[in-house]
Design a protein around this motif. Structure first.
Motif, mmCIF file in Angstrom:
data_model
loop_
_atom_site.group_PDB
_atom_site.id
_atom_site.type_symbol
_atom_site.label_atom_id
_atom_site.label_comp_id
_atom_site.label_asym_id
_atom_site.label_seq_id
_atom_site.Cartn_x
_atom_site.Cartn_y
_atom_site.Cartn_z
ATOM 1 N N HIS A 30 0.835 -1.198 0.000
ATOM 2 C CA HIS A 30 0.000 0.000 0.000
ATOM 3 C C HIS A 30 0.872 1.251 0.000
ATOM 4 O O HIS A 30 1.709 1.432 0.886
ATOM 5 C CB HIS A 30 -0.927 0.004 1.216
ATOM 6 N N ASP A 32 0.309 4.238 0.818
ATOM 7 C CA ASP A 32 0.092 5.180 1.922
ATOM 8 C C ASP A 32 0.694 4.699 3.238
ATOM 9 O O ASP A 32 0.584 5.386 4.254
ATOM 10 C CB ASP A 32 -1.411 5.417 2.131
ATOM 11 N N GLU A 200 -10.109 1.733 6.071
ATOM 12 C CA GLU A 200 -11.040 2.764 6.550
ATOM 13 C C GLU A 200 -10.688 3.194 7.970
ATOM 14 O O GLU A 200 -10.721 4.388 8.298
ATOM 15 C CB GLU A 200 -12.476 2.231 6.514
ATOM 16 N N ASP A 205 -6.280 5.200 1.640
ATOM 17 C CA ASP A 205 -6.995 4.873 0.412
ATOM 18 C C ASP A 205 -7.486 3.433 0.430
ATOM 19 O O ASP A 205 -6.696 2.497 0.385
ATOM 20 C CB ASP A 205 -6.059 5.102 -0.783
ATOM 21 N N LYS A 206 -8.806 3.274 0.475
ATOM 22 C CA LYS A 206 -9.373 1.917 0.511
ATOM 23 C C LYS A 206 -9.635 1.370 -0.884
ATOM 24 O O LYS A 206 -10.027 0.215 -1.047
ATOM 25 C CB LYS A 206 -10.663 1.894 1.332
ATOM 26 N N THR A 207 -9.434 2.218 -1.908
ATOM 27 C CA THR A 207 -9.668 1.767 -3.285
ATOM 28 C C THR A 207 -8.403 1.230 -3.927
ATOM 29 O O THR A 207 -8.432 0.779 -5.076
ATOM 30 C CB THR A 207 -10.214 2.922 -4.147
ATOM 31 N N HIS A 208 -7.284 1.286 -3.190
ATOM 32 C CA HIS A 208 -6.022 0.792 -3.753
ATOM 33 C C HIS A 208 -6.169 -0.686 -4.137
ATOM 34 O O HIS A 208 -6.628 -1.502 -3.348
ATOM 35 C CB HIS A 208 -4.886 0.957 -2.748
#
Length: 297
Positions: A30, A32, A200, A205-208
């Motif tokens: 990820h 982030d 969340e 970013d949860k759409t990664h």
């Protein structure tokens, strides 16, 4: 002027053998998030009196390559069972987020035992003998054979699965809103859904796009005693020699088969289920998650 060394923003504190390594690997992917990049540096253990890095500057140096806009995370299962860890982390990182992954305690205890014998840290050649040894440890009696793993609570196969007090410590210090509890089976069955909850919770970013990882396959040791003595040799002064280390690693790997571990003895399983029952009921009340239904129905 040297840049200020940052502390982690969140901690995955356990439990052992409950999917924390898989989660660590997802965090590596990820953008982030910054976590350590080698398995040797995964369990830093600074916030435990029994295990890990003792120098704070050395500990923080593992996170020096984090970008300013990345969250820093540490994944270390020893914090859940170490009585001092929650308080210590709260004192130094008061706004930290905490993630706890919990597995059926009977399955987790047996999985931990199998991990210990596979890596040569456990002398006892049956789970039942290891459970009896654990009772001696709680009576402060010295075991017949040397405990090779530095984190002694890895030998607490039964007691480290009594989650209620462990989770309560983190709730008490950080507040329930800052502690996310994930059930291992739910994570295993739908990793993407669980990861979305975790992302969340961390406000990243949860759409990664992250593809699911394959779960680790458990293997079986041919000779528990051989693995133990090889590990003991590896940790001795003879293990300093690189050639000796390589030879030991080769023999240890050949002492492991691709067969799955034997199933837990049914009587042992039923006894453990009964002994964990009250703790699981209290855990259900504490978390609001029906662990009792998940693990006893």
């Amino acid at each position: 002027m040297a840049a200020l060394m940052r502390q982690p923003d969140f901690f995955v504190v356990g439990a052992a053998k409950s999917g924390t390594t898989a989660l660590w690997k997802y965090f590596q992917k990820h953008p982030d998030v910054f976590v350590t990049d080698t398995i040797e540096a995964k369990e830093l253990g600074y916030y435990s009196n029994q295990y890990g890095v003792s120098s704070k500057s050395e500990y923080l140096s593992f996170f020096k390559n984090a970008e300013p806009d990345q969250l820093i995370g540490e994944v270390c299962h020893v914090y859940l069972t170490s009585n001092e860890s929650a308080d210590w982390i709260k004192q130094e990182v008061p706004n930290a987020k905490i993630i706890i992954m919990l597995r059926n305690p009977v399955e987790r205890a047996y999985s931990l035992y199998n991990w210990m014998i596979m890596h040569g840290y456990e002398y006892q050649n049956s789970f039942e003998k290891a459970l009896e040894q654990e009772k001696l440890l709680f009576q402060d009696k010295k075991p017949k054979h040397q405990l090779l793993h530095r984190f002694r609570k890895n030998y607490h196969y039964f007691n480290s699965g009594k989650y209620y007090e462990q989770v309560k410590r983190f709730y008490d210090f950080f507040g329930k809103a800052n502690v996310l509890v994930i059930e291992y089976d739910n994570f295993n069955k739908n990793q993407i859904r669980s990861l979305t909850r975790i992302f969340e919770f961390l406000k990243i970013d949860k759409t990664h796009d992250i593809s699911e990882l394959k779960t680790n396959e458990s293997n079986r040791v041919k000779s528990v005693l051989l693995q133990y003595w090889l590990r003991k040799l590896y940790l001795s002064r003879y293990g300093i020699n690189p050639r000796v280390k390589q030879l030991i690693n080769t023999i240890m790997s050949k002492n492991i088969t691709k067969k799955k571990p034997k199933k837990i003895n049914e009587d042992t399983k039923l006894k453990l289920r009964d002994n964990y029952k009250e703790d699981v009921q209290k855990l259900t009340q504490l978390t609001g998650i029906d662990f009792y239904k998940k693990w006893y129905d």
